[in-house]
Design a protein around this motif. Sequence first.
Motif, PDB file in Angstrom:
ATOM      1  N   THR A  92       0.844  -1.187   0.000  1.00  0.00           N
ATOM      2  CA  THR A  92       0.000   0.000   0.000  1.00  0.00           C
ATOM      3  C   THR A  92       0.883   1.243   0.000  1.00  0.00           C
ATOM      4  N   ALA A  93       0.274   2.397  -0.214  1.00  0.00           N
ATOM      5  CA  ALA A  93       1.022   3.658  -0.238  1.00  0.00           C
ATOM      6  C   ALA A  93       1.694   3.901   1.110  1.00  0.00           C
ATOM      7  N   GLU A  94       0.989   3.563   2.174  1.00  0.00           N
ATOM      8  CA  GLU A  94       1.556   3.738   3.517  1.00  0.00           C
ATOM      9  C   GLU A  94       2.767   2.835   3.725  1.00  0.00           C
ATOM     10  N   GLU A  95       2.674   1.576   3.275  1.00  0.00           N
ATOM     11  CA  GLU A  95       3.799   0.638   3.406  1.00  0.00           C
ATOM     12  C   GLU A  95       4.980   1.085   2.556  1.00  0.00           C
ATOM     13  N   ALA A  96       4.707   1.598   1.351  1.00  0.00           N
ATOM     14  CA  ALA A  96       5.787   2.065   0.474  1.00  0.00           C
ATOM     15  C   ALA A  96       6.508   3.261   1.094  1.00  0.00           C
TER      16      ALA A  96
END
Length: 162
Positions: A92-96
Amino acid sequence: DAPSKQSRKLGATSYEIQGEEDEEFKAVLVVAYSCKLYRDDEAAKQLDEQEHLMAWTGGGDETVLVDRYDARLLLDSIAQLGLKRKGAAGPTAEEAEEELILDEERYRDVPSAEEQAAAAEKAERERAEREEEQEAAKRSTGTHFSFGDAPPEKAAAVPRVE
């Protein structure tokens, strides 16, 4: 140091390597146990023919064979492994974003290519300056020595004072 009673009982031996080059191997501990080997052709044949393996039912694929000590036998299904399937969505964008922050922290001390190039250029400049200083020092001494074939000049006679 004398070996401990337990290390002597286990057959442990401490061997110290002499010399400064081998500092990392200054003390090496070797532990050995005696054992007897028995030849068992029947057991070897069973291992060779994989008769000791059993099908793993958790994967849904009966062709996957495991031995009785395999940890996969503790799982009821492959879904418990937590593996991502092929074609699954990426992070996800948060994980990236979190991964970028972690990478920055991980590689903070590693010099970048620009920093390495600047350091190499600086070292080359300093080396050239040292060489120039050495050449200037040789020229400014005023004393020149030659291995030429010219005979040495006779020194002028110095009058004696009595």
